[in-house]
Design a protein around this motif. Structure first.
Motif, PDB file in Angstrom:
ATOM      1  N   ALA A 292       0.825  -1.207   0.000  1.00 60.13           N
ATOM      2  CA  ALA A 292       0.000   0.000   0.000  1.00 60.13           C
ATOM      3  C   ALA A 292       0.856   1.253   0.000  1.00 60.13           C
ATOM      4  O   ALA A 292       0.568   2.231  -0.690  1.00 60.13           O
ATOM      5  CB  ALA A 292      -0.931  -0.008   1.206  1.00 60.13           C
ATOM      6  N   GLN A 293       1.929   1.226   0.769  1.00 59.77           N
ATOM      7  CA  GLN A 293       2.824   2.380   0.828  1.00 59.77           C
ATOM      8  C   GLN A 293       3.566   2.579  -0.484  1.00 59.77           C
ATOM      9  O   GLN A 293       3.798   3.704  -0.925  1.00 59.77           O
ATOM     10  CB  GLN A 293       3.811   2.206   1.976  1.00 59.77           C
ATOM     11  N   GLN A 294       3.931   1.478  -1.129  1.00 69.65           N
ATOM     12  CA  GLN A 294       4.777   1.566  -2.316  1.00 69.65           C
ATOM     13  C   GLN A 294       4.029   2.085  -3.539  1.00 69.65           C
ATOM     14  O   GLN A 294       4.621   2.721  -4.403  1.00 69.65           O
ATOM     15  CB  GLN A 294       5.384   0.193  -2.636  1.00 69.65           C
ATOM     16  N   VAL A 295       2.723   1.835  -3.633  1.00 69.26           N
ATOM     17  CA  VAL A 295       2.006   2.181  -4.855  1.00 69.26           C
ATOM     18  C   VAL A 295       1.134   3.415  -4.721  1.00 69.26           C
ATOM     19  O   VAL A 295       0.256   3.656  -5.534  1.00 69.26           O
ATOM     20  CB  VAL A 295       1.144   0.991  -5.333  1.00 69.26           C
ATOM     21  N   GLN A 296       1.369   4.240  -3.718  1.00 68.98           N
ATOM     22  CA  GLN A 296       0.539   5.429  -3.550  1.00 68.98           C
ATOM     23  C   GLN A 296       0.648   6.382  -4.740  1.00 68.98           C
ATOM     24  O   GLN A 296      -0.274   7.134  -5.023  1.00 68.98           O
ATOM     25  CB  GLN A 296       0.927   6.162  -2.267  1.00 68.98           C
ATOM     26  N   GLY A 297       1.752   6.329  -5.463  1.00 68.29           N
ATOM     27  CA  GLY A 297       1.927   7.218  -6.613  1.00 68.29           C
ATOM     28  C   GLY A 297       0.955   6.958  -7.738  1.00 68.29           C
ATOM     29  O   GLY A 297       0.788   7.793  -8.626  1.00 68.29           O
ATOM     30  N   ILE A 298       0.299   5.791  -7.745  1.00 70.24           N
ATOM     31  CA  ILE A 298      -0.659   5.488  -8.795  1.00 70.24           C
ATOM     32  C   ILE A 298      -1.763   6.530  -8.835  1.00 70.24           C
ATOM     33  O   ILE A 298      -2.372   6.795  -9.858  1.00 70.24           O
ATOM     34  CB  ILE A 298      -1.250   4.078  -8.588  1.00 70.24           C
ATOM     35  N   SER A 299      -2.054   7.157  -7.686  1.00 66.03           N
ATOM     36  CA  SER A 299      -3.147   8.119  -7.622  1.00 66.03           C
ATOM     37  C   SER A 299      -2.934   9.288  -8.574  1.00 66.03           C
ATOM     38  O   SER A 299      -3.879   9.956  -8.973  1.00 66.03           O
ATOM     39  CB  SER A 299      -3.314   8.651  -6.198  1.00 66.03           C
ATOM     40  N   GLY A 300      -1.689   9.542  -8.954  1.00 63.08           N
ATOM     41  CA  GLY A 300      -1.424  10.617  -9.888  1.00 63.08           C
ATOM     42  C   GLY A 300      -1.392  10.155 -11.328  1.00 63.08           C
ATOM     43  O   GLY A 300      -0.958  10.897 -12.200  1.00 63.08           O
ATOM     44  N   GLY A 301      -1.844   8.939 -11.585  1.00 62.36           N
ATOM     45  CA  GLY A 301      -1.822   8.398 -12.926  1.00 62.36           C
ATOM     46  C   GLY A 301      -0.461   7.869 -13.321  1.00 62.36           C
ATOM     47  O   GLY A 301      -0.177   7.678 -14.507  1.00 62.36           O
ATOM     48  N   ASP A 302       0.402   7.634 -12.328  1.00 65.77           N
ATOM     49  CA  ASP A 302       1.763   7.215 -12.619  1.00 65.77           C
ATOM     50  C   ASP A 302       1.862   5.718 -12.870  1.00 65.77           C
ATOM     51  O   ASP A 302       2.629   4.998 -12.240  1.00 65.77           O
ATOM     52  CB  ASP A 302       2.699   7.614 -11.471  1.00 65.77           C
ATOM     53  N   ILE A 303       1.052   5.238 -13.778  1.00 65.87           N
ATOM     54  CA  ILE A 303       1.141   3.853 -14.226  1.00 65.87           C
ATOM     55  C   ILE A 303       0.701   3.822 -15.681  1.00 65.87           C
ATOM     56  O   ILE A 303      -0.254   4.498 -16.070  1.00 65.87           O
ATOM     57  CB  ILE A 303       0.270   2.906 -13.365  1.00 65.87           C
ATOM     58  N   THR A 304       1.443   3.103 -16.499  1.00 64.49           N
ATOM     59  CA  THR A 304       1.103   2.982 -17.909  1.00 64.49           C
ATOM     60  C   THR A 304       0.751   1.539 -18.224  1.00 64.49           C
ATOM     61  O   THR A 304       1.226   0.603 -17.565  1.00 64.49           O
ATOM     62  CB  THR A 304       2.276   3.416 -18.806  1.00 64.49           C
ATOM     63  N   PHE A 305      -0.083   1.362 -19.242  1.00 57.21           N
ATOM     64  CA  PHE A 305      -0.550   0.034 -19.633  1.00 57.21           C
ATOM     65  C   PHE A 305      -0.224  -0.202 -21.100  1.00 57.21           C
ATOM     66  O   PHE A 305      -0.575   0.602 -21.959  1.00 57.21           O
ATOM     67  CB  PHE A 305      -2.061  -0.087 -19.426  1.00 57.21           C
ATOM     68  N   ASP A 306       0.449  -1.308 -21.362  1.00 56.80           N
ATOM     69  CA  ASP A 306       0.820  -1.687 -22.717  1.00 56.80           C
ATOM     70  C   ASP A 306       0.581  -3.184 -22.910  1.00 56.80           C
ATOM     71  O   ASP A 306       0.248  -3.904 -21.965  1.00 56.80           O
ATOM     72  CB  ASP A 306       2.286  -1.370 -22.993  1.00 56.80           C
ATOM     73  N   THR A 307       0.758  -3.639 -24.148  1.00 54.80           N
ATOM     74  CA  THR A 307       0.642  -5.060 -24.487  1.00 54.80           C
ATOM     75  C   THR A 307       1.938  -5.484 -25.157  1.00 54.80           C
ATOM     76  O   THR A 307       2.571  -4.686 -25.855  1.00 54.80           O
ATOM     77  CB  THR A 307      -0.542  -5.298 -25.440  1.00 54.80           C
ATOM     78  N   ILE A 308       2.331  -6.732 -24.966  1.00 58.18           N
ATOM     79  CA  ILE A 308       3.554  -7.223 -25.593  1.00 58.18           C
ATOM     80  C   ILE A 308       3.460  -7.120 -27.115  1.00 58.18           C
ATOM     81  O   ILE A 308       2.368  -7.073 -27.675  1.00 58.18           O
ATOM     82  CB  ILE A 308       3.831  -8.689 -25.193  1.00 58.18           C
ATOM     83  N   PRO A 309       4.610  -7.090 -27.815  1.00 57.26           N
ATOM     84  CA  PRO A 309       4.588  -7.098 -29.285  1.00 57.26           C
ATOM     85  C   PRO A 309       3.947  -8.386 -29.811  1.00 57.26           C
ATOM     86  O   PRO A 309       4.155  -9.474 -29.265  1.00 57.26           O
ATOM     87  CB  PRO A 309       6.074  -7.041 -29.659  1.00 57.26           C
ATOM     88  N   ILE A 310       3.153  -8.240 -30.857  1.00 51.94           N
ATOM     89  CA  ILE A 310       2.463  -9.366 -31.490  1.00 51.94           C
ATOM     90  C   ILE A 310       2.961  -9.507 -32.920  1.00 51.94           C
ATOM     91  O   ILE A 310       3.057  -8.514 -33.648  1.00 51.94           O
ATOM     92  CB  ILE A 310       0.939  -9.145 -31.499  1.00 51.94           C
ATOM     93  N   VAL A 311       3.257 -10.726 -33.343  1.00 51.79           N
ATOM     94  CA  VAL A 311       3.677 -10.982 -34.719  1.00 51.79           C
ATOM     95  C   VAL A 311       2.476 -11.272 -35.604  1.00 51.79           C
ATOM     96  O   VAL A 311       2.341 -10.739 -36.699  1.00 51.79           O
ATOM     97  CB  VAL A 311       4.682 -12.151 -34.776  1.00 51.79           C
ATOM     98  N   ASN A 312       1.548 -12.116 -35.124  1.00 49.06           N
ATOM     99  CA  ASN A 312       0.417 -12.546 -35.938  1.00 49.06           C
ATOM    100  C   ASN A 312      -0.728 -12.942 -35.020  1.00 49.06           C
ATOM    101  O   ASN A 312      -0.541 -13.772 -34.124  1.00 49.06           O
ATOM    102  CB  ASN A 312       0.837 -13.734 -36.812  1.00 49.06           C
ATOM    103  N   ILE A 313      -1.904 -12.361 -35.213  1.00 53.88           N
ATOM    104  CA  ILE A 313      -3.023 -12.648 -34.302  1.00 53.88           C
ATOM    105  C   ILE A 313      -3.819 -13.874 -34.719  1.00 53.88           C
ATOM    106  O   ILE A 313      -4.675 -14.339 -33.972  1.00 53.88           O
ATOM    107  CB  ILE A 313      -3.967 -11.440 -34.166  1.00 53.88           C
ATOM    108  N   THR A 314      -3.570 -14.409 -35.903  1.00 50.41           N
ATOM    109  CA  THR A 314      -4.256 -15.639 -36.336  1.00 50.41           C
ATOM    110  C   THR A 314      -3.226 -16.647 -36.814  1.00 50.41           C
ATOM    111  O   THR A 314      -3.115 -16.964 -37.991  1.00 50.41           O
ATOM    112  CB  THR A 314      -5.276 -15.351 -37.447  1.00 50.41           C
TER     113      THR A 314
END
Length: 393
Positions: A292-314
């Protein structure tokens, strides 16, 4: 790809963990953290192997960085093994229980010990990878079930197999583990009083996920929230577009969770505690107060969300049907660039995306250009953050 029971649960997973963090941010709620810790279901799943064999392995800085794996599982029971009521399953559009446990959501989160921005990277459930333990190549969402089946039905061994598979695939060591089931999403989203979302276009997926929503901003909770993050039919890039939608939902949920109204509402906090206790499994060594103490910075939007690189979805596989083709080397480089201080030599720091390839192709063993993780088909979309509501397809 399996459809009926593919209840995507990215949102509820990170919201559950953020919920634990938030209740540690207010004076009233601090005591509830101890209550949650003492009543949570835990498992001995973190086994410290040698560091993953990859040139792009991310090392912990000052011994304080944390990597944790967030897992959404389509279990038809609560964490105590009690079957969910039939009316609850019906309302969740979960489909029949065939006894198979898919981990339909996998997110690796890196929280720096130096106070920098946290980073969350999604792994599509159908990514075709080597399963730890010598079980060959399969979709990553089957690692849990494979490990469990080969160890006498032990969920502990299933979780360990999944964790080691993710470590080997991403090149990072997992310090902590959080798993949440179907029911938790419903409970937590309602405890929050709904989550604001925004759609670029109206959708009608009544035949599959049940998602029927207009274009524009709206607030969803319970069954509707689950439908929003489950939908993949009718989306141009299927599961990959769904990853983007999940990220937008959970970013908004974290933003909502950290609002003043949530922090000062005893009823909301108690609802979140109840939801977490009935739907979350953590590794036995996770100290929630420290987290709880370590992630308090998330409140300022200090987290980003991404997805791993994809070669082919089918990508066609002989035993598992359609899967998502990935290049492990590119994935390790991408994760290292996102989690580390600098870009690994030979890798690009860009987070833009190209349109995913379609059509089935054989595995030639050659290195292909990846579809990098933004997954919207645009070359200019930024990473999603928890600073507000992002409109998605």
């Amino acid at each position: 790809m399996r459809t009926g029971r593919s209840a995507v649960v990215t949102g509820r997973t990170i919201v559950a963990l953020a919920s634990i963090a938030v209740i540690g941010l207010s004076g009233y709620a601090w005591g509830l953290v101890n209550q949650a810790q003492s009543h949570l279901t835990t498992d001995n799943v973190i086994v410290h192997h040698a560091p993953p064999a990859a040139e792009a392995t991310v090392q912990h800085q000052d011994g304080q960085d944390m990597n944790f794996l967030l897992v959404g599982i389509d279990s038809r029971t609560d964490v105590h093994g009690n079957p969910l009521p039939p009316d609850v399953l019906a309302s969740l559009h979960a489909g029949p229980d065939d006894g198979y446990l898919d981990t339909d959501t996998l997110i690796v989160v890196h929280v720096p010990g130096n106070g920098g921005k946290a980073s969350a990277i999604s792994i599509p459930r159908d990514s075709y990878v080597d399963i730890a333990g010598g079980y060959g190549k399969h979709k990553i969402n089957s690692a849990y079930q494979i490990g469990m089946n080969n160890h006498g039905g032990s969920r502990t061994e299933g979780r360990r197999t999944l964790i080691q598979t993710v470590e080997n695939f991403t090149g990072v060591s997992i310090d902590h583990y959080a798993e949440i089931n179907l029911y938790g999403f419903d409970l937590i989203s309602q405890a929050l009083g709904g989550v604001p979302v925004c759609l670029n276009h109206a959708v009608d997926d009544s035949e599959y996920s049940g998602a029927v929503f207009p274009a524009g901003p709206q607030t969803l909770s319970g069954v509707q929230a689950l439908q929003f993050v489950r939908q993949r039919h009718g989306l141009e890039n299927g599961d990959i577009d769904r990853e983007r939608r999940q990220q937008a939902f959970l970013a908004s949920a974290v933003h909502q969770l950290l609002s003043v109204g949530t922090l000062t509402s005893p009823s909301k906090l108690n609802g979140i505690i109840t939801a977490v206790q009935n739907s979350v499994v953590l590794d036995q060594d996770w100290d929630l107060l420290q987290f709880a103490q370590q992630v308090q910075g998330i409140s300022g939007g200090d987290i980003t969300f991404d997805t791993i690189p994809i070669v082919n979805i089918t990508y066609w596989t002989p035993a598992d049907g359609d899967a998502v083709e990935v290049d492990p080397s590119q994935v390790k480089e991408f994760v290292a660039a996102k989690f580390g201080d600098a870009v690994t030599p030979g890798t690009s720091a860009t987070t833009s995306a190209t349109t995913p390839q379609t059509g089935k192709q054989a595995d030639t063993g050659t290195r292909k250009s990846p579809i990098v993780a933004d997954t919207t088909g645009s070359t200019s979309e930024p990473s999603i953050t928890a600073g507000g509501v992002t409109c998605v397809n």
